[in-house]
Design a protein around this motif. Structure first.
Motif, mmCIF file in Angstrom:
data_model
loop_
_atom_site.group_PDB
_atom_site.id
_atom_site.type_symbol
_atom_site.label_atom_id
_atom_site.label_comp_id
_atom_site.label_asym_id
_atom_site.label_seq_id
_atom_site.Cartn_x
_atom_site.Cartn_y
_atom_site.Cartn_z
ATOM 1 N N MET A 115 0.826 -1.200 0.000
ATOM 2 C CA MET A 115 0.000 0.000 0.000
ATOM 3 C C MET A 115 0.867 1.259 0.000
ATOM 4 N N VAL A 116 1.975 1.249 0.752
ATOM 5 C CA VAL A 116 2.884 2.404 0.765
ATOM 6 C C VAL A 116 3.423 2.669 -0.633
ATOM 7 N N ILE A 117 3.833 1.618 -1.323
ATOM 8 C CA ILE A 117 4.370 1.775 -2.678
ATOM 9 C C ILE A 117 3.317 2.353 -3.605
ATOM 10 N N LEU A 118 2.095 1.830 -3.507
ATOM 11 C CA LEU A 118 1.027 2.330 -4.381
ATOM 12 C C LEU A 118 0.694 3.783 -4.063
ATOM 13 N N LEU A 119 0.640 4.129 -2.784
ATOM 14 C CA LEU A 119 0.366 5.516 -2.405
ATOM 15 C C LEU A 119 1.473 6.442 -2.903
ATOM 16 N N THR A 120 2.708 5.983 -2.817
ATOM 17 C CA THR A 120 3.828 6.793 -3.289
ATOM 18 C C THR A 120 3.754 6.996 -4.797
ATOM 19 N N ILE A 121 3.407 5.935 -5.528
ATOM 20 C CA ILE A 121 3.247 6.056 -6.986
ATOM 21 C C ILE A 121 2.144 7.057 -7.315
ATOM 22 N N ALA A 122 1.034 6.971 -6.585
ATOM 23 C CA ALA A 122 -0.054 7.926 -6.812
ATOM 24 C C ALA A 122 0.397 9.354 -6.529
ATOM 25 N N TYR A 123 1.178 9.522 -5.454
ATOM 26 C CA TYR A 123 1.683 10.851 -5.101
ATOM 27 C C TYR A 123 2.623 11.372 -6.180
ATOM 28 N N ILE A 124 3.451 10.484 -6.734
ATOM 29 C CA ILE A 124 4.352 10.871 -7.820
ATOM 30 C C ILE A 124 3.561 11.334 -9.034
ATOM 31 N N PHE A 125 2.545 10.576 -9.408
ATOM 32 C CA PHE A 125 1.751 10.957 -10.578
ATOM 33 C C PHE A 125 0.984 12.254 -10.352
ATOM 34 N N SER A 126 0.637 12.527 -9.093
ATOM 35 C CA SER A 126 -0.043 13.794 -8.821
ATOM 36 C C SER A 126 0.872 14.975 -9.137
ATOM 37 N N PHE A 127 2.155 14.843 -8.826
ATOM 38 C CA PHE A 127 3.096 15.925 -9.132
ATOM 39 C C PHE A 127 3.399 16.001 -10.620
ATOM 40 N N VAL A 128 3.369 14.865 -11.286
ATOM 41 C CA VAL A 128 3.550 14.891 -12.737
ATOM 42 C C VAL A 128 2.410 15.672 -13.385
ATOM 43 N N ASP A 129 1.184 15.390 -12.982
ATOM 44 C CA ASP A 129 0.032 16.041 -13.606
ATOM 45 C C ASP A 129 -0.059 17.525 -13.269
ATOM 46 N N ARG A 130 0.367 17.888 -12.057
ATOM 47 C CA ARG A 130 0.282 19.304 -11.705
ATOM 48 C C ARG A 130 1.441 20.111 -12.283
ATOM 49 N N GLY A 131 2.605 19.470 -12.499
ATOM 50 C CA GLY A 131 3.788 20.208 -12.911
ATOM 51 C C GLY A 131 4.103 20.184 -14.389
ATOM 52 N N ILE A 132 3.416 19.311 -15.124
ATOM 53 C CA ILE A 132 3.771 19.162 -16.531
ATOM 54 C C ILE A 132 3.402 20.390 -17.353
ATOM 55 N N LEU A 133 2.486 21.197 -16.833
ATOM 56 C CA LEU A 133 2.101 22.417 -17.540
ATOM 57 C C LEU A 133 3.289 23.354 -17.718
ATOM 58 N N GLY A 134 4.208 23.342 -16.757
ATOM 59 C CA GLY A 134 5.352 24.238 -16.834
ATOM 60 C C GLY A 134 6.233 24.003 -18.043
ATOM 61 N N LEU A 135 6.200 22.789 -18.611
ATOM 62 C CA LEU A 135 7.007 22.489 -19.788
ATOM 63 C C LEU A 135 6.323 22.902 -21.089
ATOM 64 N N LEU A 136 5.069 23.265 -20.992
ATOM 65 C CA LEU A 136 4.274 23.493 -22.206
ATOM 66 C C LEU A 136 3.828 24.939 -22.347
ATOM 67 N N ILE A 137 4.468 25.816 -21.617
ATOM 68 C CA ILE A 137 4.016 27.207 -21.589
ATOM 69 C C ILE A 137 4.040 27.853 -22.970
ATOM 70 N N GLU A 138 5.155 27.746 -23.642
ATOM 71 C CA GLU A 138 5.293 28.453 -24.922
ATOM 72 C C GLU A 138 4.325 27.947 -25.997
ATOM 73 N N PRO A 139 4.197 26.638 -26.239
ATOM 74 C CA PRO A 139 3.236 26.204 -27.249
ATOM 75 C C PRO A 139 1.789 26.515 -26.876
ATOM 76 N N ILE A 140 1.455 26.427 -25.593
ATOM 77 C CA ILE A 140 0.088 26.772 -25.175
ATOM 78 C C ILE A 140 -0.167 28.263 -25.378
ATOM 79 N N LYS A 141 0.811 29.058 -25.012
ATOM 80 C CA LYS A 141 0.677 30.505 -25.172
ATOM 81 C C LYS A 141 0.467 30.867 -26.638
#
Length: 298
Positions: free
Chosen positions: A15-41
């Motif tokens: 369960m710890v491993i799965l929770l950690t994986i979920a936490y990792i993916f949460s940061f991927v989804d929230r932070g990936i926008l920062g790489l796409l600023i110029e094309p989105i703009k």
């Protein structure tokens, strides 16, 4: 009396491993926008302040404010199911970011990402407390919080990989290649990032909820196991047998019996309410008494 039945180490760490994986993916989804600023703009013709709202307040507003009610909800519902729904929801919102055609659509999707991710940490921390004994909780909590740093770095790594794939290989995929080729690379990145979280939500949904240890540590555990000879994880059936025999009515006062029924309601949900009403009816029939609503009556 036996020591309280904490989950097996293998189960707890899974369960710890799965929770950690979920936490990792949460940061991927929230932070990936920062790489796409110029094309989105460029595609959506946004201003710098618009992008600032998308990256910061659009996510943080809902993440901060919804953490409190979702934490309250985590104390009252199945936390595993809550996290599964939350993961699926924020993944869906990330996925929908890839279909945004204007600023408003993208803003609403980012609201949804923040809303969904707000449920993970309160429920996960609560769950960890019931998976490990107090003297053994520091390490699993540390492993879980490592997801913050790993997720932040992985957002950059996966984001770069997704961008490269969107620009070069997405069109070659069977069935969906033609569709992806028609989208902008930044849209494909959001679509791929959203889809990667859905398997985690599905696996989470299949896990059991260990909602017993917090209650088992109380004195009611001794009352239930010693006096009534039942397991705390399955009080309902055994209690109903006791009711049919009339043994609960001969317990040391109706206060104790009602406490047991309150425990059954906590563990078994609505079934406990049914049992409590059943016991009240039997008590009235056997004793000719009317129990007040405050004490568990009708």
């Amino acid at each position: 009396m036996n020591e309280q039945p904490w989950p097996a180490s293998r189960t707890a760490w899974s369960m710890v491993i799965l929770l950690t994986i979920a936490y990792i993916f949460s940061f991927v989804d929230r932070g990936i926008l920062g790489l796409l600023i110029e094309p989105i703009k460029a595609d959506l013709q946004l201003k710098d302040e618009d992008l600032g709202y998308l990256i910061g307040p659009a996510f943080a507003l809902f993440y901060a404010t919804m953490g409190l009610p979702l934490g309250w909800l985590a104390d009252r519902v199945n936390r595993v199911h809550l996290m599964s729904v939350a993961i699926a929801f924020w993944s869906l919102m990330t996925f929908l970011c890839g279909f945004a055609t204007d600023y408003t659509h993208l803003l609403l999707a980012r609201f949804g990402v923040g809303f969904g991710e707000a449920a993970l940490v309160p429920a996960a921390v609560s769950l960890l407390a019931e998976l490990f004994k107090p003297e053994r909780r520091a390490l699993p909590v540390s492993v879980f919080t490592c997801g913050l740093a790993v997720g932040s770095g992985l957002a950059l790594m996966l984001g770069g990989s997704f961008i490269a794939f969107a620009e070069q290989g997405a069109a070659e995929l069977p069935l969906v290649g033609e569709f992806l080729a028609a989208q902008s690379p930044w849209q494909v990145v959001f679509i791929l990032a959203g889809l990667t979280g859905l398997p985690v939500a599905l696996v989470m949904l299949c896990l059991a909820e260990p909602r017993t240890n917090a209650v088992i540590t109380s004195g009611l555990y001794k009352l239930i196991t010693a006096r009534y000879g039942v397991k705390a994880s399955q009080p309902g059936v055994a209690f109903m047998d006791q009711f049919q025999d009339g043994n609960v009515n001969r317990a040391q006062g109706n206060t104790e019996a009602l406490c047991v029924l309150q425990y059954a309601e906590l563990v078994n949900g609505g079934g406990g309410s049914i049992m409590r009403r059943y016991w009240v009816n039997r008590y009235e029939q056997n004793r000719g008494m009317q129990i007040s609503p405050e004490n568990g009556g009708r």
